[in-house]
Scaffold this motif. Structure first.
Motif, PDB file in Angstrom:
ATOM      1  N   GLU A  85     -23.016  96.559  -5.090  1.00  0.00           N
ATOM      2  CA  GLU A  85     -23.584  97.340  -3.980  1.00  0.00           C
ATOM      3  C   GLU A  85     -22.640  97.374  -2.780  1.00  0.00           C
ATOM      4  O   GLU A  85     -22.543  98.390  -2.086  1.00  0.00           O
TER       5      GLU A  85
ATOM      6  N   GLN B 162     -30.417  97.915  -2.033  1.00  0.00           N
ATOM      7  CA  GLN B 162     -30.313  98.913  -0.972  1.00  0.00           C
ATOM      8  C   GLN B 162     -30.167  98.271   0.403  1.00  0.00           C
ATOM      9  O   GLN B 162     -29.540  98.846   1.300  1.00  0.00           O
TER      10      GLN B 162
ATOM     11  N   ASN C 196     -24.015  90.654  -5.090  1.00  0.00           N
ATOM     12  CA  ASN C 196     -24.150  91.977  -4.459  1.00  0.00           C
ATOM     13  C   ASN C 196     -22.822  92.737  -4.405  1.00  0.00           C
ATOM     14  O   ASN C 196     -22.709  93.743  -3.692  1.00  0.00           O
TER      15      ASN C 196
ATOM     16  N   LYS D  76     -26.523  97.678   1.053  1.00  0.00           N
ATOM     17  CA  LYS D  76     -25.836  98.961   1.228  1.00  0.00           C
ATOM     18  C   LYS D  76     -26.126  99.551   2.607  1.00  0.00           C
ATOM     19  O   LYS D  76     -25.210  99.987   3.313  1.00  0.00           O
TER      20      LYS D  76
END
Length: 271
Positions: free
Chosen positions: A48, A20, A45, A23
């Protein structure tokens, strides 16, 4: 070879950002006006990053997305197959720029092979542009000399006030390559430096903004990593900051050859 300017002057670095965090970082950056996102296979990553891009609602053609092929994916067709896997993770049909993240350790895989495969990826439309990262002057020359190497647009290297890398920057720019500078804030160390603090006061900005402006004024693309919207906004504003010749000289004098990214598989660096 003309000076290349295909890469937006500032991008968002995503090294060490996961889940998160990455993101949220990308979404806030895109809302603020960033259009250049830098990721890599090794960052783990890409999924994401792709989700954040889609959820942002910004048209794909307005974005400049970079990923990098890890040095364990250089043999045979691995540059191609690993990039195809990266595109699946990102949920994209293509990336704007694909880099060889590090040259093959001890030249175990010939450069002719993996640069050729990288260019094949460009020809297949998997990537619009190709480049290299962490290549020395001699390795830059070799990469440019092999088939497909004429399409290389950048060398992404560590650049900050404590590792100015000026010889390598000039070498690349003389060859018509854009230079992309990673870790421009020296993992936060720039905030503590008295010289940068003094210069920052005269402009009513932060030492981080001074460091970014110093990198950018050399014609080097900057890709700072930041999760806080206020820092991202300040990083964008740093692109409009103009340092005097005297201030640039003071920052140049901070160079101490302090290399942060120096894994055991790194090449023998230029002196």
């Amino acid at each position: 070879m003309p000076q290349n300017t295909v890469i937006p002057p500032i991008g968002l670095g995503t090294f060490r950002l996961k889940g998160q965090d990455v993101k949220d970082s990308i979404k806030s950056a895109l809302e603020l006006g960033y259009r250049h996102i830098d990721t890599a296979q090794m960052y783990e990553n890409e999924v994401e990053v792709g989700e954040a891009i889609r959820e942002s609602g910004i048209p794909r053609e307005e974005l400049f997305v970079t990923t990098k092929i890890w040095h364990e994916q250089l043999e045979g067709d691995a540059p191609l197959t690993s990039l195809e896997e990266s595109l699946k993770k990102l949920g994209l049909d293509y990336v704007d720029l694909t880099l060889i993240h590090w040259p093959s350790p001890n030249n175990a895989v010939p450069m002719k092979s993996y640069i050729g495969k990288l260019n094949e990826a460009r020809e297949k439309g998997l990537t619009n542009h190709i480049g290299i990262s962490n290549f020395t002057m001699a390795q830059v020359d070799k990469a440019l000399s092999v088939p497909g190497g004429e399409h290389i647009v950048t060398n992404q290297i560590e650049v900050h006030p404590f590792l100015s890398n000026k010889k390598l920057i000039k070498h690349c720019q003389d060859k018509g390559l854009q230079v992309t500078g990673y870790m421009p804030l020296a993992v936060g160390k720039v905030m503590e430096d008295p010289v940068l603090q003094d210069i920052a006061k005269t402009h009513d900005v932060t030492p981080a903004q001074v460091a970014l402006a110093w990198v950018a004024q050399q014609g080097v693309v900057v890709i700072p990593s930041s999760t806080k919207p206020e820092h991202q906004k300040a990083n964008l504003a740093a692109m409009d900051l103009e340092l005097s010749v005297e201030q640039i000289q003071k920052i140049d004098a901070l160079d101490a050859g302090e290399r942060i990214a120096n894994p055991d598989f790194a090449p023998v660096w230029d002196e």
